[in-house]
Design a protein around this motif. Structure first.
Motif, PDB file in Angstrom:
ATOM      1  N   CYS A  15       0.812  -1.215   0.000  1.00  0.00           N
ATOM      2  CA  CYS A  15       0.000   0.000   0.000  1.00  0.00           C
ATOM      3  C   CYS A  15       0.847   1.267   0.000  1.00  0.00           C
ATOM      4  N   GLY A  16       2.159   1.109   0.049  1.00  0.00           N
ATOM      5  CA  GLY A  16       3.060   2.251   0.064  1.00  0.00           C
ATOM      6  C   GLY A  16       3.767   2.438  -1.264  1.00  0.00           C
ATOM      7  N   ILE A  17       4.887   3.163  -1.229  1.00  0.00           N
ATOM      8  CA  ILE A  17       5.582   3.510  -2.471  1.00  0.00           C
ATOM      9  C   ILE A  17       6.621   2.476  -2.888  1.00  0.00           C
ATOM     10  N   GLY A  18       6.821   1.422  -2.089  1.00  0.00           N
ATOM     11  CA  GLY A  18       7.839   0.427  -2.424  1.00  0.00           C
ATOM     12  C   GLY A  18       7.733  -0.120  -3.834  1.00  0.00           C
ATOM     13  N   PRO A  19       6.567  -0.641  -4.223  1.00  0.00           N
ATOM     14  CA  PRO A  19       6.448  -1.166  -5.595  1.00  0.00           C
ATOM     15  C   PRO A  19       6.714  -0.117  -6.671  1.00  0.00           C
ATOM     16  N   GLU A  20       6.370   1.136  -6.393  1.00  0.00           N
ATOM     17  CA  GLU A  20       6.575   2.194  -7.386  1.00  0.00           C
ATOM     18  C   GLU A  20       8.055   2.538  -7.565  1.00  0.00           C
ATOM     19  N   ILE A  21       8.795   2.653  -6.448  1.00  0.00           N
ATOM     20  CA  ILE A  21      10.212   2.975  -6.611  1.00  0.00           C
ATOM     21  C   ILE A  21      10.965   1.783  -7.219  1.00  0.00           C
ATOM     22  N   ILE A  22      10.478   0.578  -6.975  1.00  0.00           N
ATOM     23  CA  ILE A  22      11.073  -0.583  -7.646  1.00  0.00           C
ATOM     24  C   ILE A  22      10.838  -0.495  -9.148  1.00  0.00           C
ATOM     25  N   ALA A  23       9.623  -0.120  -9.545  1.00  0.00           N
ATOM     26  CA  ALA A  23       9.330   0.032 -10.972  1.00  0.00           C
ATOM     27  C   ALA A  23      10.244   1.075 -11.605  1.00  0.00           C
ATOM     28  N   GLN A  92      -3.026   3.305   2.907  1.00  0.00           N
ATOM     29  CA  GLN A  92      -3.609   3.061   4.225  1.00  0.00           C
ATOM     30  C   GLN A  92      -2.948   1.849   4.879  1.00  0.00           C
ATOM     31  N   VAL A  93      -2.964   1.835   6.210  1.00  0.00           N
ATOM     32  CA  VAL A  93      -2.473   0.680   6.948  1.00  0.00           C
ATOM     33  C   VAL A  93      -3.431  -0.477   6.753  1.00  0.00           C
ATOM     34  N   ASP A  94      -2.899  -1.630   6.361  1.00  0.00           N
ATOM     35  CA  ASP A  94      -3.745  -2.808   6.133  1.00  0.00           C
ATOM     36  C   ASP A  94      -2.977  -4.054   6.545  1.00  0.00           C
ATOM     37  N   THR A 307       7.118   4.434   3.981  1.00  0.00           N
ATOM     38  CA  THR A 307       6.163   4.013   2.955  1.00  0.00           C
ATOM     39  C   THR A 307       5.493   5.179   2.241  1.00  0.00           C
ATOM     40  N   ALA A 308       5.574   6.374   2.799  1.00  0.00           N
ATOM     41  CA  ALA A 308       5.033   7.588   2.153  1.00  0.00           C
ATOM     42  C   ALA A 308       3.602   7.381   1.658  1.00  0.00           C
ATOM     43  N   PHE A 309       2.731   6.979   2.571  1.00  0.00           N
ATOM     44  CA  PHE A 309       1.336   6.731   2.199  1.00  0.00           C
ATOM     45  C   PHE A 309       0.678   7.945   1.543  1.00  0.00           C
ATOM     46  N   ALA A 312       1.532   7.588  -2.122  1.00  0.00           N
ATOM     47  CA  ALA A 312       1.479   6.253  -2.728  1.00  0.00           C
ATOM     48  C   ALA A 312       0.399   6.198  -3.807  1.00  0.00           C
ATOM     49  N   GLY A 313       0.747   5.568  -4.913  1.00  0.00           N
ATOM     50  CA  GLY A 313      -0.186   5.420  -6.022  1.00  0.00           C
ATOM     51  C   GLY A 313      -0.180   6.564  -7.001  1.00  0.00           C
ATOM     52  N   THR A 314       0.550   7.636  -6.708  1.00  0.00           N
ATOM     53  CA  THR A 314       0.561   8.802  -7.594  1.00  0.00           C
ATOM     54  C   THR A 314       1.673   8.746  -8.630  1.00  0.00           C
ATOM     55  N   GLY A 315       2.652   7.865  -8.430  1.00  0.00           N
ATOM     56  CA  GLY A 315       3.784   7.806  -9.339  1.00  0.00           C
ATOM     57  C   GLY A 315       4.829   8.865  -9.086  1.00  0.00           C
ATOM     58  N   ARG A 316       4.693   9.638  -8.006  1.00  0.00           N
ATOM     59  CA  ARG A 316       5.617  10.751  -7.739  1.00  0.00           C
ATOM     60  C   ARG A 316       6.809  10.351  -6.892  1.00  0.00           C
ATOM     61  N   ALA A 317       6.838   9.150  -6.346  1.00  0.00           N
ATOM     62  CA  ALA A 317       7.905   8.757  -5.419  1.00  0.00           C
ATOM     63  C   ALA A 317       9.260   8.767  -6.106  1.00  0.00           C
ATOM     64  N   ASP A 318      10.276   9.201  -5.360  1.00  0.00           N
ATOM     65  CA  ASP A 318      11.643   9.295  -5.867  1.00  0.00           C
ATOM     66  C   ASP A 318      12.392   8.005  -5.539  1.00  0.00           C
ATOM     67  N   ALA A 319      13.000   7.391  -6.537  1.00  0.00           N
ATOM     68  CA  ALA A 319      13.697   6.116  -6.347  1.00  0.00           C
ATOM     69  C   ALA A 319      15.179   6.294  -6.018  1.00  0.00           C
TER      70      ALA A 319
END
Length: 332
Positions: A15-23, A92-94, A307-309, A312-319
């Motif tokens: 639910c956080g930015i991990g998958p996005e920064i990996i991408a 969100q926390v899940d 996790t920068a909730f 998250a999901g916006t594609g803005r996270a810095d890798a």
């Protein structure tokens, strides 16, 4: 990297930015020789949110990672992932995301202990999600420590180091309340931290690092006026370390020692508590910060952010920090 064991990237909290920064990492040449431990659908969603253009493919073994073509993210799916993980709301926390993050870490350690991978680079997890999933560890460090040995075996002493190009800090205590952390600052804990720091520095090419030790109290106790832990505990531990050939000095006032290290007077700083040590490093910028767990029987690094909730999901996270963590893992 193709003729070496690959490096595993755990997916982190779904639910956080991990998958996005990996991408985003897999859009760079530095990702060659890496693979992801996680959920395929989660990683595909992250690719889509960061601009698309990459294929996500499941692999069966870590050894299959070097065989995937360019533009492909290889994902090894660990056993026990929640079947409804994609239903966990982004940002969100899940508990499902916490459980999935734990399964990824467990699989990574199994591979590391079996010498199937060269290192582990962990994307951020959320401690509340871990707790909601019933995971009995407050964070990565403690979980990796417990998983690194067989059940019932003594745990290896580990320490957290946060590093960037300007400053490296090793902590005596990690995820404890401040009240408990003060009690955990003992002679043995400080001396052990100095030993671990010395050994780790030798691994990255500094066999005789100049180690500054920060005090616990304001002005390092001011000769006992503001607390006597420096006199009773910290200074005797430094003296014992120096008797072993470790170039440790201090204790120094915590509010100035990091500035001195940044200017080149010391190679790393040992701090007594979590926030004492990490605030200075993070203030310099999380983009290049790397978290390294010292003392494990395998290499583990991670970005120095969470996790920068909120994004998250916006594609803005810095890798950038994940990339720095990968480069540090390769150095180690």
């Amino acid at each position: 990297m193709t003729n070496r064991a690959p490096i595993a990237l755990t997916q982190g909290d779904a639910c956080g930015i991990g998958p996005e920064i990996i991408a985003k990492l897999f859009r760079t040449p530095q990702a060659v020789g890496c693979f992801v431990i996680g959920d395929v659908a989660v990683q595909r969603r992250a690719v889509a949110s960061t601009g698309g253009g990459l294929v996500v493919a499941a692999i069966e073994r870590a050894a299959d990672a070097p065989d995937v073509p360019p533009g492909c993210i290889p994902v090894l799916v660990p056993p026990g992932l929640p079947v409804d993980l994609m239903a966990a709301p982004i940002g969100q926390v899940d508990a499902r995301a916490g459980a999935a993050a734990a399964r990824c870490i467990e699989q990574a350690v199994r591979l590391a202990r079996g010498a199937e991978i060269a290192a582990i680079v962990t994307a951020p997890i959320h401690k509340e999600a871990l707790s909601a999933a019933g995971v009995a560890f407050p964070g990565h460090t403690e979980m990796l420590q417990a998983l690194s040995v067989d059940a019932g075996a003594p745990l290896p002493p580990v320490r957290m180091m946060l590093a960037n190009d300007e400053l490296r800090t090793v902590l005596v205590t990690i995820h404890l309340s401040l009240r408990r952390a003060i009690d955990a600052v003992t002679f043995d804990a400080v001396l052990q931290t100095l030993r671990i720091s010395q050994q780790a520095a030798a691994r990255w090419g500094e066999p005789a690092p100049r180690i500054a030790v920060a005090g616990l109290n304001p002005h390092a106790g001011e000769g006992g006026l503001f607390g006597d832990e420096e006199i009773r505990i910290i200074r005797p531990a430094i003296e014992a370390a120096r008797a072993e050939g470790i170039d440790a000095t201090g204790p120094f006032a915590p509010d100035t020692v990091f500035m001195r290290a940044r200017r080149g007077e010391f190679d790393l700083v040992v701090a007594m508590t979590h926030d004492h040590g990490l605030i200075p490093v993070k203030y310099l910028g999380v983009e290049q910060g790397v978290n390294v767990t010292l003392g494990l029987p395998f290499v583990r690094t991670s970005p120095d952010h969470g996790t920068a909730f909120d994004i998250a999901g916006t594609g803005r996270a810095d890798a950038s920090s994940l990339l720095a963590a990968l480069e540090m893992a390769r150095r180690l």
